[in-house]
Design an enzyme around this catalytic site. Sequence first.
Site, short mmCIF file in Angstrom:
data_model
loop_
_atom_site.label_atom_id
_atom_site.label_comp_id
_atom_site.label_asym_id
_atom_site.label_seq_id
_atom_site.Cartn_x
_atom_site.Cartn_y
_atom_site.Cartn_z
N ASP A 150 0.86 -1.19 0.00
CA ASP A 150 0.00 0.00 0.00
C ASP A 150 0.90 1.24 0.00
O ASP A 150 1.89 1.31 0.76
CB ASP A 150 -0.89 0.00 1.24
CG ASP A 150 -1.90 1.13 1.20
OD1 ASP A 150 -2.70 1.18 0.25
OD2 ASP A 150 -1.86 1.98 2.12
N LEU A 151 0.58 2.22 -0.87
CA LEU A 151 1.42 3.41 -0.97
C LEU A 151 1.22 4.32 0.23
O LEU A 151 0.11 4.43 0.78
CB LEU A 151 1.09 4.18 -2.26
CG LEU A 151 1.35 3.45 -3.58
CD1 LEU A 151 1.05 4.39 -4.76
CD2 LEU A 151 2.78 2.94 -3.67
N ASP A 210 -4.48 2.68 -4.65
CA ASP A 210 -3.03 2.71 -4.51
C ASP A 210 -2.55 1.44 -3.82
O ASP A 210 -1.54 1.44 -3.11
CB ASP A 210 -2.58 3.95 -3.71
CG ASP A 210 -3.20 3.99 -2.31
OD1 ASP A 210 -4.09 3.16 -2.04
OD2 ASP A 210 -2.76 4.83 -1.50
#
Length: 576
Positions: free
Chosen positions: A447-448, A490
């Site tokens: 996950d960004l 994202d």
Amino acid sequence: MVTPSAKPQDVFAADALHSAQTFMRLLDAAPLGMLVSTLDGMVVYANPAFSDLLGHRPEPGHVFQFADLVSDETNTTTRLHFERLLRGEVSVSRGEHQLRHADGYPVWAMVGATILPADGDTPPLILVQMNSIELQKRAEEALAASESRWNFALESARQGVWDHDIRTDTMFYSRMWRLMRGIPADEAVDGDQAKWLERVHPDDRPRLMANVHRQDRGDSDYDSLEYRERTRDGDYIWILSRGRPVEWDAQGTPIRTIGTDTDITHLKLMEQELAAEKERLRITLEAVADGMISTDLDGRIIFMNPAAEILTGSNAATTVGQTASDVFRLRSERGEEKLPCPVRTCLAQSTQIRIDDDSVLCALDGPRRDIRATASPVFDAAGTLTGAVLVFQDVTQSRALQRQLAHSASHDDLTGLPNRASFERALSAAIVSARHGPREHSLVYLDLDRFKPVNDTAGHAAGDALLKQVAQTIRGVCRSHDLAARIGGDEFAIVLEDCSIAHGREVADKIVRAIGALAFSWAGRDYSIGASAGVTIIGAQPASPLGFMGEADAACYAAKAQGRGCVVAYPEMAAS
């Protein structure tokens, strides 16, 4: 089976069937005996008039040759006539031949033969027509004994008789000769050649003038002449004029020629109808957009339409006689593996062969085309395999569209990575392989970090550009056979095949560090993002009730809790 509107070859098949049926009806209705044989003399068709003439009534499965019909007395002459025809020295062979009746006695007949060229899936054939001249022969034999009996016999056979005295250039015409032309039986006829030529069709005059003198001198190639002559009612009839010298002077020069005229208008009309059917068939074949190749029993090409020439990059004039595999060269779509020619398989198995996928046609002139093809066996009326017909289409554009649609259905439009559906299929396959074999795989959930400010500050266009850059970074770290997918805004997930948890953590760490090192600028402003990742092992069973995806997600959540920009392995997290 597809509808005719969707398959042009079905339209062709219907037209070919109609043409064949028309041809058979015409032959069946012909008043003259008609035979169709192969070039080696094997009879493949005989009409009712033939059966009436010679008493032979072919039954299904009964095969005989034309040579079986010829009496021993004229066997040599008949053979020489047909050999000249087969060598192409004459286009039409006509002559008097003695044939053998089914009951054993001889029958004299005027026999005409011509070669029907190969057409579509039909090989070259010989068309033979025969008309009994028994009465004429008997009349000739009785001529010296009874002139009246001779005339009566010829009239019974509806043969118009003419007698040309070359010394005096005078003509005698029988009563039937006059009636054939609509001239009263008792009316005198001017035998002057110029008067006769006035009645001949203008298109036939030059040919007659060039050859009539050859008939007078007994040239065997010109003992029969065909031409059109105008009757009293203004119509033209076709005349078959047969004649030969019967008297010669001391030097051997013919001085008298006798012959007969026969009205063959009905036969000519039949020929014209057959020619028209053949022309319609030719136009249909040339208009069909699909490639069509017809072969004989050995797989050698006997016909190729213009579309097939274009698709194969060959020329029909030079490829006829070659094997279909020499021209129709297939390769696998996924490589250079050579695929078998469908014609060869069709002939070997006597069944229809379809090629729908993974086939590329390599044209002789270079281009490669995705192809769809059907090879169908061709059987004669007796059910004997005689060859095959290959119909094929260029499906390059449709297959490219199919590939594009398939890619769009399984990949993320923005990043080009596999989408969530593809990821779930890959994950399921990995789980099955681990459950049924001693294999382990690693699952990475990523996950960004700090991605939302980029979207909020620079806009969605900047966010999209950044996601593309992140996708390229992830793909660059993974192996070629690993599956890296975008499963959310994202969020990314990676299935690392045959990868231990330790190595999986190393790969995840490389990805996290690579994303953290990205330099992203938009509208003159630099942005820095990061990523958190969780890793779990895909084995025979999940380590917890969360399932493999739940374990990786939990590990990623733990990585974020530890300050982001790091990797947490679920087994380590669970142990602590």
